[in-house]
Design a protein around this motif. Structure first.
Motif, PDB file in Angstrom:
ATOM      1  N   ALA A   1       0.981  -1.255   0.014  1.00 23.83           N
ATOM      2  CA  ALA A   1       0.033  -0.007  -0.100  1.00 23.83           C
ATOM      3  C   ALA A   1       0.826   1.440   0.033  1.00 23.83           C
ATOM      4  N   ALA A   2       1.753   1.316   0.809  1.00 20.66           N
ATOM      5  CA  ALA A   2       2.696   2.457   0.924  1.00 20.66           C
ATOM      6  C   ALA A   2       3.615   2.544  -0.317  1.00 20.66           C
ATOM      7  N   ALA A   3       3.981   1.556  -1.029  1.00 18.38           N
ATOM      8  CA  ALA A   3       4.586   1.526  -2.236  1.00 18.38           C
ATOM      9  C   ALA A   3       3.753   2.251  -3.331  1.00 18.38           C
ATOM     10  N   ARG A   4       2.568   1.812  -3.488  1.00 18.75           N
ATOM     11  CA  ARG A   4       1.589   2.372  -4.439  1.00 18.75           C
ATOM     12  C   ARG A   4       1.455   3.845  -4.140  1.00 18.75           C
ATOM     13  N   LYS A   5       1.355   4.297  -3.086  1.00 18.19           N
ATOM     14  CA  LYS A   5       1.307   5.752  -2.755  1.00 18.19           C
ATOM     15  C   LYS A   5       2.637   6.400  -3.177  1.00 18.19           C
ATOM     16  N   LEU A   6       3.421   6.060  -3.274  1.00 22.16           N
ATOM     17  CA  LEU A   6       4.841   6.353  -3.760  1.00 22.16           C
ATOM     18  C   LEU A   6       5.007   6.294  -5.000  1.00 22.16           C
TER      19      LEU A   6
ATOM     20  N   VAL B   1      18.599  -9.887  -2.332  1.00 27.44           N
ATOM     21  CA  VAL B   1      18.653  -8.597  -2.141  1.00 27.44           C
ATOM     22  C   VAL B   1      17.440  -8.144  -1.379  1.00 27.44           C
ATOM     23  N   ASP B   2      17.485  -7.588  -0.442  1.00 29.55           N
ATOM     24  CA  ASP B   2      16.395  -6.948   0.272  1.00 29.55           C
ATOM     25  C   ASP B   2      15.896  -5.730  -0.303  1.00 29.55           C
ATOM     26  N   PHE B   3      14.318  -5.332  -0.324  1.00 33.06           N
ATOM     27  CA  PHE B   3      13.789  -4.271  -0.697  1.00 33.06           C
ATOM     28  C   PHE B   3      13.472  -3.798   0.489  1.00 33.06           C
ATOM     29  N   VAL B   4      13.764  -2.374   0.817  1.00 33.45           N
ATOM     30  CA  VAL B   4      13.443  -1.735   2.166  1.00 33.45           C
ATOM     31  C   VAL B   4      12.732  -0.403   1.310  1.00 33.45           C
ATOM     32  N   LEU B   5      11.593  -0.096   1.963  1.00 30.75           N
ATOM     33  CA  LEU B   5      10.785   0.987   1.408  1.00 30.75           C
ATOM     34  C   LEU B   5      10.959   1.996   2.846  1.00 30.75           C
ATOM     35  N   GLY B   6      11.111   3.216   2.423  1.00 26.32           N
ATOM     36  CA  GLY B   6      11.206   4.226   3.756  1.00 26.32           C
ATOM     37  C   GLY B   6      12.396   3.833   4.386  1.00 26.32           C
ATOM     38  N   ASP B   7      12.111   3.962   5.667  1.00 29.39           N
ATOM     39  CA  ASP B   7      13.317   3.888   6.609  1.00 29.39           C
ATOM     40  C   ASP B   7      13.507   2.409   7.157  1.00 29.39           C
ATOM     41  N   ASP B   8      12.348   1.644   7.247  1.00 27.80           N
ATOM     42  CA  ASP B   8      12.611   0.264   8.020  1.00 27.80           C
ATOM     43  C   ASP B   8      11.399  -0.636   7.264  1.00 27.80           C
TER      44      ASP B   8
ATOM     45  N   GLN C   1       3.962   8.361   7.162  1.00 27.76           N
ATOM     46  CA  GLN C   1       5.341   8.457   7.609  1.00 27.76           C
ATOM     47  C   GLN C   1       6.397   7.885   6.782  1.00 27.76           C
ATOM     48  N   VAL C   2       5.882   7.263   5.776  1.00 29.56           N
ATOM     49  CA  VAL C   2       6.937   6.706   4.986  1.00 29.56           C
ATOM     50  C   VAL C   2       7.616   7.600   4.042  1.00 29.56           C
ATOM     51  N   SER C   3       8.810   7.720   3.742  1.00 29.10           N
ATOM     52  CA  SER C   3       9.683   8.709   3.006  1.00 29.10           C
ATOM     53  C   SER C   3       9.677   8.017   1.669  1.00 29.10           C
ATOM     54  N   ALA C   4      10.024   8.944   0.700  1.00 26.24           N
ATOM     55  CA  ALA C   4      10.125   8.305  -0.454  1.00 26.24           C
ATOM     56  C   ALA C   4      11.497   7.951  -0.942  1.00 26.24           C
ATOM     57  N   GLU C   5      11.728   6.876  -0.488  1.00 25.25           N
ATOM     58  CA  GLU C   5      13.220   6.214  -0.593  1.00 25.25           C
ATOM     59  C   GLU C   5      13.007   4.643  -0.718  1.00 25.25           C
ATOM     60  N   VAL C   6      13.809   4.137  -1.195  1.00 28.74           N
ATOM     61  CA  VAL C   6      14.308   2.779  -1.303  1.00 28.74           C
ATOM     62  C   VAL C   6      15.804   2.191  -1.097  1.00 28.74           C
ATOM     63  N   ARG C   7      15.738   1.453  -0.557  1.00 31.94           N
ATOM     64  CA  ARG C   7      17.241   0.640  -0.158  1.00 31.94           C
ATOM     65  C   ARG C   7      17.105  -0.775  -0.776  1.00 31.94           C
ATOM     66  N   LEU C   8      18.043  -0.892  -1.375  1.00 34.93           N
ATOM     67  CA  LEU C   8      18.338  -2.155  -2.237  1.00 34.93           C
ATOM     68  C   LEU C   8      19.694  -2.885  -1.338  1.00 34.93           C
ATOM     69  N   VAL C   9      19.289  -3.871  -0.529  1.00 37.94           N
ATOM     70  CA  VAL C   9      20.347  -4.133   0.108  1.00 37.94           C
ATOM     71  C   VAL C   9      20.688  -5.657   0.040  1.00 37.94           C
TER      72      VAL C   9
END
Length: 244
Positions: free
Chosen positions: A7-12, A43-50, A129-137
């Protein structure tokens, strides 16, 4: 948790409706001449901060960044390169515990990042509170540089539409003159007259529409003798050799 991330991903603006084969490989968009460039598991997909969607397979194509969960019924997320405002390698443990690829997303409309209607208050607050950030870990730290290089190469194939072809725009002279402020336009006209150029070549209708002739007449009217020497010189240059 998975539904909250989706849901958060779609909002972004992250695509959560990714076409996959039975083997959970990405179906390439042949109409867009999409090609698979790299495929990296673990590879982990992290949306926002955590908001961690867990481990999956990262597919880097010539058009998209696609992550597919390793779970048989897990989610899949896709980003077009134009959505990525910035990409960088992050090795700062105070920013994230493991080395990763950091992506800052274009938030798009004002509705992005806000809780949708119809959800419970707790879910809406979380989405806000989800920031428009993605981390590929990647599980292997050494993979960070390899993934980043491929991502950079693919991103270069997809310049942002707002700057694509910057410097390649063509304007006719009347359009350029119309875009100048009156003072600059008058100076340009004076320079053109000194070079012996005839403003009539622009076309009377076009020049009048953009104010060029009117500005010239006003400029000359304020100082009728301003260009007399230049005009006489031009007339002299236009006579055949040997003319008196």
């Amino acid at each position: 948790m998975t539904s909250s991330i989706a849901a958060a991903a779609r909002k972004l603006g992250v695509d959560t409706d990714v076409s996959l084969t039975e083997a959970r490989d990405v179906v390439l968009e042949t109409a867009d001449e999409e090609e698979l460039t790299s495929k990296c598991p673990g590879v982990d997909f992290v949306l926002g901060d955590d908001m961690n969607a867990g481990a999956g397979v990262l597919h880097l194509t010539t058009r998209r960044v696609v992550w597919v969960s390793s779970q048989p019924s897990g989610p899949a997320f896709a980003l077009r390169y134009q959505q990525i405002m910035m990409h960088a390698i992050s090795r700062d443990p105070t920013s994230y515990a493991k080395p990763c690829i950091y992506l800052q997303l274009d938030e798009g409309s004002e509705d992005m990042g806000m809780g949708g209607a119809g959800g419970d208050g707790e879910e809406e607050e979380e989405e806000e509170q989800v920031s428009a950030e993605v981390r590929l870990v990647p599980a292997e730290d050494a993979k960070v540089d390899e993934i980043f290089k491929v991502l950079c190469d693919c991103a270069a194939l997809n310049p942002d539409s707002e700057v694509e072809g910057e410097g390649d725009f063509f304007f006719d002279e009347a359009e350029v003159m119309a875009g100048l402020d009156p003072q600059t336009r008058a100076a340009v006209i004076a320079d053109r007259l000194e070079e012996g150029m005839d403003l009539d070549d622009q076309g009377e209708g076009e020049a009048m529409e953009n104010g060029t002739r009117e500005d010239l007449e006003q400029l000359v009217g304020n100082d009728p003798s301003r260009f007399e020497d230049d005009e006489e010189e031009d007339e002299g240059q236009g006579q055949p050799d040997g003319a008196q």
